[in-house]
Structure formats: structure tokens, C-alpha cells
Design a protein around this motif. Structure first.
Motif, PDB file in Angstrom:
ATOM      1  N   ALA A   1      -6.146   5.350 -14.020  1.00 17.83           N
ATOM      2  CA  ALA A   1      -5.845   3.924 -13.971  1.00 17.83           C
ATOM      3  C   ALA A   1      -7.109   3.179 -14.377  1.00 17.83           C
ATOM      4  CB  ALA A   1      -5.429   3.524 -12.567  1.00 17.83           C
ATOM      5  N   ALA A   2      -7.005   2.395 -15.432  1.00 15.07           N
ATOM      6  CA  ALA A   2      -8.185   1.685 -15.926  1.00 15.07           C
ATOM      7  C   ALA A   2      -8.536   0.555 -14.983  1.00 15.07           C
ATOM      8  CB  ALA A   2      -7.912   1.131 -17.313  1.00 15.07           C
ATOM      9  N   PRO A   3      -9.835   0.395 -14.722  1.00  9.56           N
ATOM     10  CA  PRO A   3     -10.241  -0.777 -13.966  1.00  9.56           C
ATOM     11  C   PRO A   3      -9.899  -2.003 -14.791  1.00  9.56           C
ATOM     12  CG  PRO A   3     -12.162   0.467 -14.736  1.00  9.56           C
ATOM     13  CD  PRO A   3     -10.942   1.209 -15.205  1.00  9.56           C
ATOM     14  N   ARG A   4      -9.600  -3.106 -14.116  1.00  6.51           N
ATOM     15  CA  ARG A   4      -9.201  -4.278 -14.881  1.00  6.51           C
ATOM     16  C   ARG A   4     -10.325  -4.750 -15.775  1.00  6.51           C
ATOM     17  NH1 ARG A   4      -7.325  -8.942 -11.654  1.00  6.51           N
ATOM     18  NH2 ARG A   4      -8.182  -7.857  -9.875  1.00  6.51           N
ATOM     19  N   PRO A   5     -10.049  -4.962 -17.061  1.00  9.19           N
ATOM     20  CA  PRO A   5     -11.109  -5.392 -17.972  1.00  9.19           C
ATOM     21  C   PRO A   5     -11.628  -6.768 -17.555  1.00  9.19           C
ATOM     22  CG  PRO A   5      -8.957  -5.394 -19.076  1.00  9.19           C
ATOM     23  CD  PRO A   5      -8.739  -4.861 -17.691  1.00  9.19           C
ATOM     24  N   LYS A   6     -12.942  -6.880 -17.518  1.00 11.17           N
ATOM     25  CA  LYS A   6     -13.533  -8.159 -17.107  1.00 11.17           C
ATOM     26  C   LYS A   6     -13.538  -9.124 -18.289  1.00 11.17           C
ATOM     27  CE  LYS A   6     -16.439  -6.669 -13.288  1.00 11.17           C
ATOM     28  NZ  LYS A   6     -16.707  -5.235 -13.445  1.00 11.17           N
ATOM     29  N   GLY A   7     -13.137 -10.365 -18.024  1.00  8.79           N
ATOM     30  CA  GLY A   7     -13.221 -11.392 -19.054  1.00  8.79           C
ATOM     31  C   GLY A   7     -12.300 -11.154 -20.230  1.00  8.79           C
ATOM     32  N   ARG A   8     -11.364 -10.259 -20.060  1.00 10.07           N
ATOM     33  CA  ARG A   8     -10.418 -10.023 -21.145  1.00 10.07           C
ATOM     34  C   ARG A   8      -9.013 -10.159 -20.589  1.00 10.07           C
ATOM     35  NH1 ARG A   8      -9.687  -4.810 -24.161  1.00 10.07           N
ATOM     36  NH2 ARG A   8     -11.067  -3.862 -22.632  1.00 10.07           N
ATOM     37  N   VAL A   9      -8.154 -10.699 -21.386  1.00 10.81           N
ATOM     38  CA  VAL A   9      -6.788 -10.880 -20.919  1.00 10.81           C
ATOM     39  C   VAL A   9      -6.008  -9.591 -21.178  1.00 10.81           C
ATOM     40  CG1 VAL A   9      -4.678 -12.228 -21.198  1.00 10.81           C
ATOM     41  CG2 VAL A   9      -6.914 -13.328 -21.418  1.00 10.81           C
ATOM     42  N   LEU A  10      -5.304  -9.139 -20.179  1.00 11.58           N
ATOM     43  CA  LEU A  10      -4.491  -7.937 -20.373  1.00 11.58           C
ATOM     44  C   LEU A  10      -3.400  -8.228 -21.375  1.00 11.58           C
ATOM     45  CD1 LEU A  10      -3.948  -6.411 -16.829  1.00 11.58           C
ATOM     46  CD2 LEU A  10      -5.387  -5.588 -18.667  1.00 11.58           C
ATOM     47  N   LEU A  11      -2.992  -7.193 -22.054  1.00 15.58           N
ATOM     48  CA  LEU A  11      -1.974  -7.366 -23.078  1.00 15.58           C
ATOM     49  C   LEU A  11      -0.616  -7.703 -22.483  1.00 15.58           C
ATOM     50  CD1 LEU A  11      -2.897  -4.414 -25.408  1.00 15.58           C
ATOM     51  CD2 LEU A  11      -3.282  -6.838 -25.793  1.00 15.58           C
ATOM     52  N   SER A  12      -0.396  -7.237 -21.284  1.00 17.33           N
ATOM     53  CA  SER A  12       0.946  -7.407 -20.750  1.00 17.33           C
ATOM     54  C   SER A  12       0.901  -7.488 -19.237  1.00 17.33           C
ATOM     55  CB  SER A  12       1.817  -6.233 -21.158  1.00 17.33           C
ATOM     56  OG  SER A  12       3.058  -6.305 -20.510  1.00 17.33           O
ATOM     57  N   ASN A  13       1.795  -8.244 -18.660  1.00 15.74           N
ATOM     58  CA  ASN A  13       1.923  -8.195 -17.212  1.00 15.74           C
ATOM     59  C   ASN A  13       3.308  -7.682 -16.839  1.00 15.74           C
ATOM     60  OD1 ASN A  13       3.303 -10.458 -18.018  1.00 15.74           O
ATOM     61  ND2 ASN A  13       2.663 -11.696 -16.273  1.00 15.74           N
ATOM     62  N   MET A  14       3.898  -6.970 -17.782  1.00 18.96           N
ATOM     63  CA  MET A  14       5.202  -6.391 -17.515  1.00 18.96           C
ATOM     64  C   MET A  14       5.080  -4.868 -17.477  1.00 18.96           C
ATOM     65  SD  MET A  14       8.605  -6.296 -19.767  1.00 18.96           S
ATOM     66  CE  MET A  14       9.395  -7.865 -19.697  1.00 18.96           C
ATOM     67  N   CYS A  15       5.699  -4.277 -16.485  1.00 17.15           N
ATOM     68  CA  CYS A  15       5.650  -2.824 -16.370  1.00 17.15           C
ATOM     69  C   CYS A  15       6.400  -2.196 -17.541  1.00 17.15           C
ATOM     70  CB  CYS A  15       6.264  -2.383 -15.052  1.00 17.15           C
ATOM     71  SG  CYS A  15       6.438  -0.587 -14.925  1.00 17.15           S
TER      72      CYS A  15
END
Ligand SMILES: [Zn+2]
Length: 166
Positions: free
Chosen positions: A69-83
Motif C-alpha cells: 500500500a503506497a503511502p499517500r503522495p505528499k502535495g500531489r492529488v491522487l488520480l482517483s478516489n473511487m475504489c
């Protein structure tokens, strides 16, 4: 899915070494899992939060995947918030990027695959309403049966790609 014992779970891993499979922290009490309401067994390693596992029936065999499980990228928006498995929409904190080495040749070459999914891997519970996301969901009229089918379909597509060069 059919109930699995700890030995079967441990023997199912296809994308890690035997040594790594030995080190997997298994769910403590498989006998307490409501298997008939689960499409796969997914859990985070209680001893190593960045490790996650996914075990499921796939074409007549039991396939286990060891994931990071990747740690949440700092200062970057995740590509998706949908499973990517159950399509539940989550606040970003409840979504994780899971990546796993591919089995066989591609894996030995360092090839990995990733998927955004419920951080707690509780997709089977979300589609049954046993757990609820913290954000409102887009309107959908699928029956539970259809949701189960969709979840299994997405799981199988992911597993298929992991196993491609096995
Ligand atoms: Zn999910």
C-alpha cells in the motif's frame, strides 16, 4: 467464497517468494469470517501497515496476492478516489494505491501492477451496506447480485494481469 484454512491461505501466494509468504501475518481467526458474504479475503498486515494481501478463488484455484500500500503522495492529488474494485467513492484518506509484483517472468523483471482500492480492502462489506463510506455515493440502481458480479469481474481482471506471464 468457500472458507479457507490458514495453510491454504499461506500456500496461495503467487507473486512473492516462499520466504515472504511465510512471513505473512494471516487473519487471526478464519473461522470467524462470514465467507458466504465475501468475494475475496483482503487485509492489511497488522505488523506492517504497508503490506496488504488479497486472496480469492480464481478459475478453480485459490490465488493470493501480496501487495504494497503506497503511502499517500505528499502535495500531489491522487488520480482517483473511487475504489477500482467495488467502485465505492471515498474521501482520499480512505483510498490507497495497492501495487503488487506480477507473477513469473514479468515480476522477476521488476514489473508491478497497481490499483486504487478501499484502503481497508473491505469491498465486500461496502457493496452489502455493512460499511458505509464517509461521502455520498453517486446514484446507482444495481442489485446486490450485480454489484457482486462487478466486483468479481474487476478482481478477476486484476488477477489475470498479475498472472499473465506466470
Ligand atoms: Zn472497494
Amino acid at each position: 467464497m468457500e472458507p479457507l484454512g490458514q495453510d491454504e491461505i499461506r500456500a496461495s501466494f503467487v507473486n512473492c517468494t516462499r520466504g515472504e509468504a511465510k512471513g505473512v501475518t494471516l487473519p487471526a481467526r478464519p473461522e470467524e469470517i462470514p465467507w458466504e458474504k465475501r468475494e475475496f479475503l483482503g487485509w492489511r498486515d497488522p505488523k506492517a501497515a504497508a503490506r496488504a494481501y488479497l486472496v480469492l478463488p480464481y478459475r478453480g484455484e485459490t490465488v493470493g496476492l501480496s501487495l504494497r500500500a503506497a503511502p499517500r503522495p505528499k502535495g500531489r492529488v491522487l488520480l482517483s478516489n473511487m475504489c477500482g474494485l467495488c467502485t465505492t467513492t471515498h474521501p482520499l484518506s480512505d483510498i490507497a494505491l495497492f501495487s503488487g509484483r506480477r507473477a513469473g517472468k514479468l515480476g522477476r523483471e521488476g514489473n508491478t501492477l497497481g490499483i486504487y482500492a478501499c484502503a481497508n480492502l473491505a469491498c465486500s462489506q461496502y457493496i452489502r451496506g455493512e460499511l458505509k463510506s464517509d461521502v455520498p455515493q453517486p446514484a446507482e440502481t444495481l442489485s446486490l447480485e450485480e454489484r457482486v458480479f462487478r466486483l468479481e469481474d474487476k478482481l478477476h481482471r486484476f488477477v489475470e494481469r498479475v498472472l499473465e506471464s506466470r
